[in-house]
Motif scaffolding. Structure first.
Motif, PDB file in Angstrom:
ATOM      1  N   CYS A 141      25.871  38.740  39.345  1.00 24.93           N
ATOM      2  CA  CYS A 141      26.336  39.311  40.601  1.00 24.93           C
ATOM      3  C   CYS A 141      25.692  40.418  40.593  1.00 24.93           C
ATOM      4  O   CYS A 141      25.395  40.717  40.164  1.00 24.93           O
ATOM      5  N   CYS A 155      27.628  43.655  41.329  1.00 25.65           N
ATOM      6  CA  CYS A 155      28.164  44.710  40.297  1.00 25.65           C
ATOM      7  C   CYS A 155      27.243  44.390  38.770  1.00 25.65           C
ATOM      8  O   CYS A 155      27.650  45.118  38.324  1.00 25.65           O
ATOM      9  N   CYS A 205      34.776  42.834  44.834  1.00 28.47           N
ATOM     10  CA  CYS A 205      33.450  42.376  44.610  1.00 28.47           C
ATOM     11  C   CYS A 205      33.557  40.618  46.082  1.00 28.47           C
ATOM     12  O   CYS A 205      33.112  41.134  47.358  1.00 28.47           O
TER      13      CYS A 205
END
Ligand SMILES: [Zn+2]
Length: 504
Positions: A126, A129, A149
Motif C-alpha cells: 500500500c 500506508c 485507508c
C-alpha cells in the motif's frame, strides 16, 4: 536524583494536529509535569516524523517545496502545543542532522551484525500506508487491509533490505513474561504476547527509488523505511550513540495510541535488543477517542468535533485548560473513550466552574470583603489535615497506576470537601466575629493553595493563576510556613458555559 524520559510518538505533519494527537500529547505533558513537580529529572520529548513519503506528497499537492512545508508544519505544531501548555524539553524533527546520522549508524550496525540482510521481495504494497501486506491479510478485492485507508494495493517485485525480526521471537516472549508491567494496559499486553506467539516474520526495512527520506548509507538506491527511521527518534533525541543520555533511557515511558502499539512493543524492542540496548520501561497505549456512538474520531473521517486548531488558537485559556482536564477526566484510561461537546460542557461546568472555580471565587471574595483581603495564621487547623494527606496519597497512586480519571476524582473530592466546610461554617454570618472568620478563611485559603499545587500537572495555567491571586509566585512554596496571606485580586477562573456556542 531519579530520572524519567517521557515521549509521545512523532506525528506525521501531512495534516494539522487533531484531537487524537492532542490527547496523547496532553497525557505525556501531564505525566512530565507530575514527575517534575516531584523532583524527578524529567526529559519530555515530542516532535514530527517528516521523512514519510506522505508528507512529501502532501507538499507536492500543495505546490510547496517539501522543506518549506515541513518547516511551516513544525511551527504550527509548536504553536498549538504551546497554546495547550505542552512543556516539552525537546521537539525532534526527523530531518534534523543528528537524527539522520543516528539512523544511518543504527542501519549500518544492524547490517554489520547480520540483523539486516538483502533479499528478493514479491507481494502486496500500500503506497499510502507505506506498508507491505502478506497474502493472508489481503482479501480478494486487493484493497489495503487498514480500515482507515482501504486504497487499492499494488504488486511489488524488488530486492529489499529486511530486518531479522524472527530472531527475536523467543527473547521478546521471555522478556514480557518476566516484565509484564512493561505494557499498559493489561489487555494490550495480552494482545502483544499472543501476536508474538503466532510467529514473527522478518520485515522489509527499505523502499526502492523513493524521492524523500534517509538513504541506506551503503546503497543509495534505497531509502530507509519510515518506521525504522521514526522509532530511532527515541534514542537519537537523547544523543545516541555519541552523547547518549543513558540515565534517561533507563527509565523511559513511551506513550501512544493503541493502533501503533505493535511497532512499539514488537519491532522497537527487537531493534533495541539487536543494538544491545535496554528495552523501554513502559509502553503505554491509550484507547481511541470516539463519538458517543463509538465511532473512532479521526482526521481522515473529518470527525474532529473540537476542530482542534481553531479551538486552541482562538479560545481563551480557561477553555483550553478545560479541554486538558476533560481529556484526562473522561472514561477509563487505556480504553476507548466517547467524547462530545455536550459532555465537555457538562464536565467543565460541574467540576471546574461550579466546583473549583466557585470555591476559589467565594473564599477570595469573602476575604476581600470582610477581612480587608488579609488572613493570618493564628491557631491550629481544624479540618484540612484530615483530608489533605489522604488526597495526596490517592492522587499519586492513581496517577502512577495510569488511572487518571480517579486522580481527577481526588481533586474534585477535595474541592467538594472545602465547599461543604463553607456551607457548614457559614462565613457570611461571621462578618462581626473577625477572629473566627480569620481562622476559617485562613484554613480555606490554605486548602486552595493545596489544590493549586495538586492541579498543576493537569491545569498549569489555572494553578499559577490561583497562586498569583494570592501573591504566591512559587509553585514549590511550602504552604506550612505561610503565616499571612493576602488576596491581591480576584478574577473568575472558569466562567460558566451557557451553550455549545461558547466552545465552537
Ligand atoms: Zn493503506
Amino acid at each position: 536524583m531519579k530520572h524519567i524520559y517521557i515521549t509521545t510518538p512523532i506525528y506525521y505533519p501531512n495534516s494539522d494536529p487533531h484531537i487524537g494527537t492532542a490527547y496523547t500529547t496532553c497525557i505525556a505533558d501531564f505525566l512530565a509535569r507530575y514527575y517534575k513537580q516531584r523532583n524527578y529529572d524529567v526529559f519530555f520529548m515530542t516532535g514530527n516524523d517528516e521523512n514519510s513519503i506522505k508528507v512529501y506528497e502532501t507538499a507536492q499537492n500543495l505546490k510547496i517545496d517539501t522543506p518549506t512545508y515541513i518547516n511551516q508544519m513544525a511551527e504550527l505544531f509548536k504553536q498549538i502545543w504551546q497554546k495547550l501548555s505542552i512543556e516539552y524539553d525537546k521537539f525532534i524533527r526527523t530531518t534534523d542532522d543528528y537524527h539522520i546520522k543516528t539512523v544511518e549508524f543504527v542501519f549500518n550496525k544492524l547490517y554489520e551484525k547480520g540483523y539486516i540482510y538483502k533479499s528478493h521481495y514479491e507481494g502486496w504494497y500500500c503506497k499510502s500506508c507505506e506498508t507491505f501486506w502478506t497474502k493472508t491479510k489481503v482479501s480478494e478485492n486487493r484493497i489495503c487491509p487498514n480500515i482507515e485507508c482501504q486504497k487499492p494495493l499494488e504488486i511489488v517485485k524488488e530486492d529489499n533490505y529486511f530486518f531479522r525480526l524472527s530472531a527475536f521471537q523467543e527473547k521478546l516472549l521471555k522478556f514480557y513474561e518476566q516484565n509484564p508491567e512493561t505494557i499498559f494496559p493489561k489487555s494490550r499486553y495480552n494482545e502483544i504476547v499472543s501476536f508474538i506467539k503466532m510467529g514473527l516474520q522478518d520485515i522489509s526495512v527499505s523502499r526502492k527509488n523513493v524521492e524523500w527520506g534517509i538513504k541506506v548509507p551503503f546503497d543509495k538506491e534505497y531509502t530507509i523505511y519510515v518506521w525504522i527511521d521514526a522509532l530511532t527518534n527515541y534514542i537519537s533525541g537523547i544523543g545516541y550513540p555519541d552523547n547518549f543520555l543513558e540515565h534517561y533511557w533507563h527509565n523511559s515511558y513511551h506513550i501512544m495510541g493503541k493502533d501503533i502499539i505493535r511497532f512499539h512493543a514488537v519491532i522497537w524492542p527487537s531493534i533495541l535488543m539487536a543494538l544491545d540496548l535496554n528495552l523501554p520501561k513502559k509502553i503505554i497505549a491509550h484507547g481511541w477517542l470516539t463519538t458517543p456512538e463509538n465511532q473512532k474520531i479521526s482526521k481522515s473521517k473529518g470527525g474532529d468535533m473540537f476542530n482542534l486548531k481553531n479551538f486552541v488558537l482562538n479560545k481563551p485559556n480557561y477553555l483550553i485548560m478545560g479541554l486538558r482536564y476533560y481529556l484526562l477526566r473522561e472514561g477509563s484510561f487505556g480504553e476507548d473513550i466517547p467524547v462530545s461537546l455536550e459532555r465537555f460542557q457538562q464536565v467543565y461546568n460541574s467540576e471546574l466552574a461550579n466546583n473549583i472555580g466557585n470555591l476559589v471565587s467565594r473564599v477570595l471574595a469573602l476575604t476581600q470583603k470582610n477581612l480587608d483581603s488579609i488572613v493570618y495564621k493564628k491557631s491550629e487547623f481544624s479540618f484540612i489535615h484530615n483530608f489533605s494527606q489522604k488526597t495526596i496519597n490517592d492522587f499519586e497512586s492513581s496517577v502512577e497506576n495510569f488511572e487518571f480519571s480517579k486522580s481527577m476524582d481526588s481533586l474534585i473530592d477535595l474541592a467538594n470537601f472545602l465547599n461543604k466546610k463553607i456551607e457548614e461554617n457559614r462565613p457570611w454570618e461571621l462578618a462581626n466575629d473577625k477572629e473566627s472568620l480569620n481562622k476559617l478563611m485562613f484554613e480555606l485559603i490554605y486548602g486552595i493553595i493545596f489544590i493549586a499545587k495538586l492541579i498543576y500537572p493537569v491545569l498549569p495555567y489555572i494553578s499559577s493563576k490561583i497562586l498569583d491571586q494570592l501573591g504566591i509566585g512559587d509553585l514549590n512554596i511550602d504552604e506550612k510556613v505561610l503565616d499571612k496571606i493576602e488576596v491581591r485580586y480576584r478574577e473568575s477562573l472558569f466562567p460558566v458555559l451557557r451553550s455549545n456556542a461558547d466552545m465552537v
